[in-house]
Design an enzyme around this catalytic site. Structure first.
Site, PDB file in Angstrom:
ATOM      1  N   ASP A 158       0.807  -1.225   0.000  1.00  0.00           N
ATOM      2  CA  ASP A 158       0.000   0.000   0.000  1.00  0.00           C
ATOM      3  C   ASP A 158       0.842   1.279   0.000  1.00  0.00           C
ATOM      4  OD1 ASP A 158      -2.058  -1.787   0.280  1.00  0.00           O
ATOM      5  OD2 ASP A 158      -2.954  -0.799   2.019  1.00  0.00           O
ATOM      6  N   HIS A 188       3.665  -2.338   3.139  1.00  0.00           N
ATOM      7  CA  HIS A 188       3.722  -0.974   2.590  1.00  0.00           C
ATOM      8  C   HIS A 188       5.038  -0.769   1.842  1.00  0.00           C
ATOM      9  CE1 HIS A 188       0.710  -0.764   5.773  1.00  0.00           C
ATOM     10  NE2 HIS A 188       0.179   0.245   5.099  1.00  0.00           N
TER      11      HIS A 188
HETATM   12 NI    NI Z   1      -2.572   3.028   3.340  1.00  0.00          NI
END
Ligand code: NI
Length: 299
Positions: free
Chosen positions: A105, A249
Protein backbone atom coordinates in the site's frame (compact mmCIF):
# COMPACT_ATOMS: atom_id res chain seq x y z
CA UNK A 1 -1.98 55.99 -19.58
CA UNK A 2 -5.32 56.19 -17.81
CA UNK A 3 -6.61 53.21 -19.75
CA UNK A 4 -3.51 51.18 -18.89
CA UNK A 5 -3.88 51.85 -15.17
CA UNK A 6 -7.57 50.96 -15.42
CA UNK A 7 -6.68 47.65 -17.07
CA UNK A 8 -4.15 46.85 -14.36
CA UNK A 9 -6.80 47.48 -11.72
CA UNK A 10 -9.29 45.23 -13.50
CA UNK A 11 -6.69 42.48 -13.89
CA UNK A 12 -5.82 42.64 -10.19
CA UNK A 13 -9.49 42.42 -9.29
CA UNK A 14 -10.00 39.44 -11.58
CA UNK A 15 -6.95 37.67 -10.12
CA UNK A 16 -8.17 38.26 -6.57
CA UNK A 17 -11.60 36.82 -7.27
CA UNK A 18 -10.07 33.88 -9.13
CA UNK A 19 -7.76 33.14 -6.19
CA UNK A 20 -10.67 33.37 -3.78
CA UNK A 21 -12.60 30.87 -5.88
CA UNK A 22 -9.60 28.52 -6.07
CA UNK A 23 -8.84 28.64 -2.36
CA UNK A 24 -12.29 27.30 -1.47
CA UNK A 25 -10.87 23.80 -1.91
CA UNK A 26 -7.15 24.22 -1.66
CA UNK A 27 -5.86 20.70 -1.07
CA UNK A 28 -7.64 18.72 -3.75
CA UNK A 29 -6.87 19.63 -7.35
CA UNK A 30 -9.87 19.49 -9.61
CA UNK A 31 -12.30 19.16 -6.72
CA UNK A 32 -15.28 21.49 -6.70
CA UNK A 33 -17.77 21.65 -3.88
CA UNK A 34 -21.28 21.36 -5.23
CA UNK A 35 -23.13 24.66 -4.91
CA UNK A 36 -26.31 24.30 -2.94
CA UNK A 37 -29.29 25.04 -5.11
CA UNK A 38 -32.90 25.23 -4.16
CA UNK A 39 -34.78 22.22 -5.50
CA UNK A 40 -36.82 23.17 -8.52
CA UNK A 41 -40.47 22.69 -7.70
CA UNK A 42 -42.79 21.63 -10.46
CA UNK A 43 -45.69 23.88 -11.29
CA UNK A 44 -49.05 22.72 -10.08
CA UNK A 45 -50.80 21.06 -13.02
CA UNK A 46 -53.93 22.90 -14.13
CA UNK A 47 -55.80 19.64 -14.76
CA UNK A 48 -56.48 17.22 -11.93
CA UNK A 49 -53.99 14.38 -11.87
CA UNK A 50 -55.26 11.04 -13.07
CA UNK A 51 -54.82 8.21 -10.62
CA UNK A 52 -51.41 6.74 -11.28
CA UNK A 53 -51.00 3.16 -12.42
CA UNK A 54 -49.47 0.74 -9.94
CA UNK A 55 -45.74 0.90 -10.48
CA UNK A 56 -44.20 -2.37 -11.55
CA UNK A 57 -41.36 -3.48 -9.36
CA UNK A 58 -38.12 -3.11 -11.28
CA UNK A 59 -36.24 -6.35 -11.79
CA UNK A 60 -32.86 -6.32 -10.09
CA UNK A 61 -30.09 -5.98 -12.63
CA UNK A 62 -27.23 -8.45 -12.23
CA UNK A 63 -24.21 -6.98 -10.49
CA UNK A 64 -21.28 -6.29 -12.79
CA UNK A 65 -18.17 -8.33 -12.08
CA UNK A 66 -14.56 -8.41 -13.10
CA UNK A 67 -14.57 -11.82 -14.62
CA UNK A 68 -11.79 -14.22 -15.46
CA UNK A 69 -10.70 -15.35 -18.89
CA UNK A 70 -8.62 -13.84 -21.66
CA UNK A 71 -11.58 -12.52 -23.62
CA UNK A 72 -13.17 -10.85 -20.61
CA UNK A 73 -12.40 -7.47 -19.08
CA UNK A 74 -9.65 -7.18 -16.52
CA UNK A 75 -10.26 -3.56 -15.64
CA UNK A 76 -13.11 -1.07 -15.51
CA UNK A 77 -15.46 -0.58 -18.44
CA UNK A 78 -14.41 -3.82 -20.10
CA UNK A 79 -10.86 -2.75 -20.80
CA UNK A 80 -7.67 -4.77 -20.88
CA UNK A 81 -4.71 -2.60 -19.87
CA UNK A 82 -1.08 -2.57 -20.98
CA UNK A 83 0.79 -5.85 -20.46
CA UNK A 84 -2.53 -7.58 -19.63
CA UNK A 85 -2.76 -5.44 -16.50
CA UNK A 86 -4.82 -7.12 -13.75
CA UNK A 87 -5.25 -10.29 -15.77
CA UNK A 88 -6.49 -13.19 -13.62
CA UNK A 89 -4.74 -15.65 -15.94
CA UNK A 90 -1.53 -17.46 -15.19
CA UNK A 91 -2.00 -18.42 -11.55
CA UNK A 92 -2.69 -21.85 -10.07
CA UNK A 93 -6.15 -23.23 -9.22
CA UNK A 94 -6.62 -21.89 -5.68
CA UNK A 95 -9.32 -24.52 -5.03
CA UNK A 96 -6.65 -27.19 -5.36
CA UNK A 97 -3.57 -25.54 -3.84
CA UNK A 98 -2.90 -23.14 -0.96
CA UNK A 99 -2.79 -19.56 -2.28
CA UNK A 100 -1.61 -16.33 -0.68
CA UNK A 101 -1.54 -12.75 -2.01
CA UNK A 102 1.19 -10.24 -1.13
CA UNK A 103 -0.13 -6.66 -1.20
CA UNK A 104 1.66 -3.31 -0.92
CA UNK A 105 0.00 0.00 0.00
CA UNK A 106 0.61 3.75 -0.23
CA UNK A 107 3.11 3.90 -3.11
CA UNK A 108 4.56 4.38 -5.52
CA UNK A 109 7.18 5.59 -3.09
CA UNK A 110 10.78 5.49 -2.01
CA UNK A 111 11.02 1.70 -1.69
CA UNK A 112 8.73 0.57 -4.53
CA UNK A 113 11.71 -0.18 -6.79
CA UNK A 114 13.31 -2.38 -4.13
CA UNK A 115 10.03 -4.23 -3.53
CA UNK A 116 9.76 -4.86 -7.28
CA UNK A 117 13.35 -6.15 -7.34
CA UNK A 118 12.61 -8.48 -4.39
CA UNK A 119 9.46 -9.83 -6.08
CA UNK A 120 11.34 -10.40 -9.31
CA UNK A 121 14.16 -12.25 -7.52
CA UNK A 122 11.58 -14.45 -5.74
CA UNK A 123 9.59 -15.07 -8.98
CA UNK A 124 6.41 -13.77 -7.36
CA UNK A 125 3.68 -11.39 -8.56
CA UNK A 126 2.07 -9.05 -6.04
CA UNK A 127 -0.69 -6.46 -5.92
CA UNK A 128 -0.09 -2.75 -5.32
CA UNK A 129 -2.65 -0.29 -3.95
CA UNK A 130 -1.47 3.16 -4.95
CA UNK A 131 -2.44 6.69 -3.99
CA UNK A 132 -3.68 8.82 -6.90
CA UNK A 133 -1.39 11.64 -5.81
CA UNK A 134 1.66 9.37 -5.97
CA UNK A 135 0.64 7.94 -9.35
CA UNK A 136 0.41 11.50 -10.69
CA UNK A 137 3.83 12.34 -9.22
CA UNK A 138 5.59 9.15 -10.33
CA UNK A 139 3.74 7.66 -13.33
CA UNK A 140 6.87 5.84 -14.54
CA UNK A 141 7.02 3.70 -11.37
CA UNK A 142 3.32 2.86 -11.76
CA UNK A 143 4.00 1.78 -15.34
CA UNK A 144 6.92 -0.36 -14.11
CA UNK A 145 4.63 -2.15 -11.61
CA UNK A 146 2.31 -3.12 -14.48
CA UNK A 147 5.13 -3.90 -16.92
CA UNK A 148 6.59 -6.41 -14.44
CA UNK A 149 3.28 -8.28 -14.24
CA UNK A 150 1.91 -7.11 -10.89
CA UNK A 151 -1.72 -6.20 -10.26
CA UNK A 152 -2.76 -2.66 -9.39
CA UNK A 153 -5.64 -1.00 -7.56
CA UNK A 154 -6.42 2.42 -6.05
CA UNK A 155 -6.01 3.52 -2.44
CA UNK A 156 -7.66 7.00 -2.60
CA UNK A 157 -5.98 10.25 -3.69
CA UNK A 158 -4.17 11.27 -0.49
CA UNK A 159 -5.08 8.73 2.19
CA UNK A 160 -7.94 10.31 4.16
CA UNK A 161 -10.35 8.22 6.21
CA UNK A 162 -13.16 8.07 3.66
CA UNK A 163 -15.87 7.54 6.30
CA UNK A 164 -15.10 11.00 7.69
CA UNK A 165 -15.65 12.75 4.36
CA UNK A 166 -18.85 13.96 2.70
CA UNK A 167 -20.19 11.79 -0.11
CA UNK A 168 -18.93 14.29 -2.61
CA UNK A 169 -15.38 14.42 -1.25
CA UNK A 170 -15.14 10.65 -0.73
CA UNK A 171 -16.39 10.10 -4.26
CA UNK A 172 -13.75 12.49 -5.54
CA UNK A 173 -11.01 10.56 -3.70
CA UNK A 174 -12.02 7.39 -5.56
CA UNK A 175 -12.77 8.86 -8.98
CA UNK A 176 -9.72 11.18 -9.15
CA UNK A 177 -7.45 8.22 -8.35
CA UNK A 178 -9.11 6.19 -11.09
CA UNK A 179 -8.53 9.09 -13.46
CA UNK A 180 -4.83 9.23 -12.51
CA UNK A 181 -4.60 5.55 -13.54
CA UNK A 182 -6.53 6.30 -16.72
CA UNK A 183 -4.06 9.04 -17.61
CA UNK A 184 -1.03 6.90 -16.79
CA UNK A 185 -2.13 3.48 -18.10
CA UNK A 186 -5.18 4.08 -20.28
CA UNK A 187 -7.41 2.01 -17.96
CA UNK A 188 -9.01 2.21 -14.52
CA UNK A 189 -8.64 -0.72 -12.13
CA UNK A 190 -11.78 -2.52 -10.94
CA UNK A 191 -10.70 -2.69 -7.32
CA UNK A 192 -9.29 -0.53 -4.55
CA UNK A 193 -8.42 -0.64 -0.86
CA UNK A 194 -9.88 2.07 1.39
CA UNK A 195 -7.22 3.78 3.56
CA UNK A 196 -7.06 2.19 7.05
CA UNK A 197 -9.62 -0.34 5.76
CA UNK A 198 -12.16 2.26 6.86
CA UNK A 199 -15.44 1.98 4.98
CA UNK A 200 -19.15 1.69 5.71
CA UNK A 201 -22.36 1.20 3.77
CA UNK A 202 -22.17 4.72 2.40
CA UNK A 203 -18.60 4.26 1.15
CA UNK A 204 -19.39 0.83 -0.33
CA UNK A 205 -22.20 2.46 -2.32
CA UNK A 206 -19.70 4.99 -3.65
CA UNK A 207 -17.33 2.16 -4.57
CA UNK A 208 -20.14 0.42 -6.42
CA UNK A 209 -20.92 3.65 -8.25
CA UNK A 210 -17.25 3.92 -9.23
CA UNK A 211 -17.21 0.25 -10.28
CA UNK A 212 -14.59 -0.90 -7.79
CA UNK A 213 -14.48 -3.85 -5.41
CA UNK A 214 -13.00 -3.35 -1.95
CA UNK A 215 -9.91 -5.44 -1.18
CA UNK A 216 -9.11 -5.71 2.53
CA UNK A 217 -6.58 -8.09 4.19
CA UNK A 218 -6.38 -10.97 6.66
CA UNK A 219 -2.70 -10.72 7.69
CA UNK A 220 -1.42 -7.36 8.95
CA UNK A 221 2.38 -7.20 9.16
CA UNK A 222 2.15 -3.76 10.87
CA UNK A 223 5.41 -3.01 9.04
CA UNK A 224 4.59 0.73 9.00
CA UNK A 225 4.40 0.70 12.81
CA UNK A 226 7.12 -1.69 14.01
CA UNK A 227 9.49 -0.87 11.11
CA UNK A 228 11.09 -4.21 11.99
CA UNK A 229 11.50 -7.23 9.73
CA UNK A 230 11.51 -9.81 12.56
CA UNK A 231 8.38 -8.41 14.25
CA UNK A 232 6.58 -8.14 10.91
CA UNK A 233 7.40 -11.78 10.16
CA UNK A 234 6.09 -12.83 13.58
CA UNK A 235 2.82 -11.10 12.75
CA UNK A 236 2.68 -13.14 9.54
CA UNK A 237 3.30 -16.37 11.47
CA UNK A 238 0.42 -15.56 13.82
CA UNK A 239 -2.23 -14.87 11.18
CA UNK A 240 -1.16 -16.82 8.08
CA UNK A 241 -3.41 -19.45 6.50
CA UNK A 242 -4.55 -20.67 3.07
CA UNK A 243 -6.19 -17.87 1.07
CA UNK A 244 -4.53 -15.10 3.11
CA UNK A 245 -4.10 -11.54 1.90
CA UNK A 246 -0.96 -10.04 3.47
CA UNK A 247 -0.71 -6.27 4.01
CA UNK A 248 2.63 -4.49 3.63
CA UNK A 249 3.72 -0.97 2.59
CA UNK A 250 6.18 -0.06 -0.16
CA UNK A 251 6.89 3.34 1.42
CA UNK A 252 8.77 1.79 4.36
CA UNK A 253 12.06 -0.13 4.26
CA UNK A 254 10.63 -3.38 5.69
CA UNK A 255 8.59 -4.87 2.82
CA UNK A 256 11.48 -5.51 0.43
CA UNK A 257 13.36 -7.41 3.16
CA UNK A 258 10.25 -9.26 4.29
CA UNK A 259 9.25 -10.55 0.84
CA UNK A 260 12.10 -13.07 0.39
CA UNK A 261 11.60 -14.41 3.95
CA UNK A 262 7.83 -14.93 3.51
CA UNK A 263 8.27 -16.49 0.08
CA UNK A 264 11.04 -18.89 1.16
CA UNK A 265 9.21 -20.10 4.26
CA UNK A 266 5.70 -20.46 2.85
CA UNK A 267 6.69 -21.77 -0.56
CA UNK A 268 8.38 -24.63 1.33
CA UNK A 269 5.04 -25.19 3.08
CA UNK A 270 3.25 -25.55 -0.26
CA UNK A 271 1.86 -22.04 -0.71
CA UNK A 272 1.46 -20.40 -4.14
CA UNK A 273 1.82 -16.64 -4.46
CA UNK A 274 -0.92 -15.02 -6.56
CA UNK A 275 -2.26 -11.57 -7.40
CA UNK A 276 -5.69 -10.42 -6.22
CA UNK A 277 -7.33 -10.94 -9.66
CA UNK A 278 -5.82 -14.45 -9.76
CA UNK A 279 -7.04 -15.28 -6.25
CA UNK A 280 -10.64 -14.42 -7.16
CA UNK A 281 -10.59 -15.52 -10.78
CA UNK A 282 -13.39 -18.08 -10.38
CA UNK A 283 -15.94 -15.86 -8.67
CA UNK A 284 -14.79 -12.53 -10.13
CA UNK A 285 -14.73 -9.35 -8.06
CA UNK A 286 -18.10 -7.77 -7.38
CA UNK A 287 -18.16 -4.01 -7.17
CA UNK A 288 -18.85 -2.76 -3.64
CA UNK A 289 -18.13 -6.16 -2.04
CA UNK A 290 -15.32 -6.66 0.49
CA UNK A 291 -12.61 -9.28 0.14
CA UNK A 292 -10.70 -10.01 3.36
CA UNK A 293 -9.26 -13.31 2.12
CA UNK A 294 -10.03 -16.02 -0.42
CA UNK A 295 -12.55 -17.48 2.03
CA UNK A 296 -13.89 -14.33 3.64
CA UNK A 297 -15.97 -12.30 1.20
CA UNK A 298 -18.66 -9.95 2.51
CA UNK A 299 -21.45 -8.39 0.46
NI1 NI B 1 -2.57 3.03 3.34
Amino acid sequence: MKTKRFCVAITALAMASLMAACSSENSLPGFREKTTQKPVTAETPSTPATPSKPVEKAKPTPEPTLEPGASRPYNRDGKIGPDNMNSPDGGPDCDKVKCVALTFDDGPGEYTGQVLDALKAAHVKGTFFELGRNVANNPEMTRRVVREGHALGGHSWNHPQLTKLSNEKANWQISATNEAFQKTLGVMPSFMRPPYGAANGRIFELMKKNKVASIMWSVDTLDWQNKDVKQSLENVHREMGPGAIILMHDIHPVAHQLVPLIVKEYRAKGYHFVTIPQMFKKSGLKFGHRYFSENDIRG
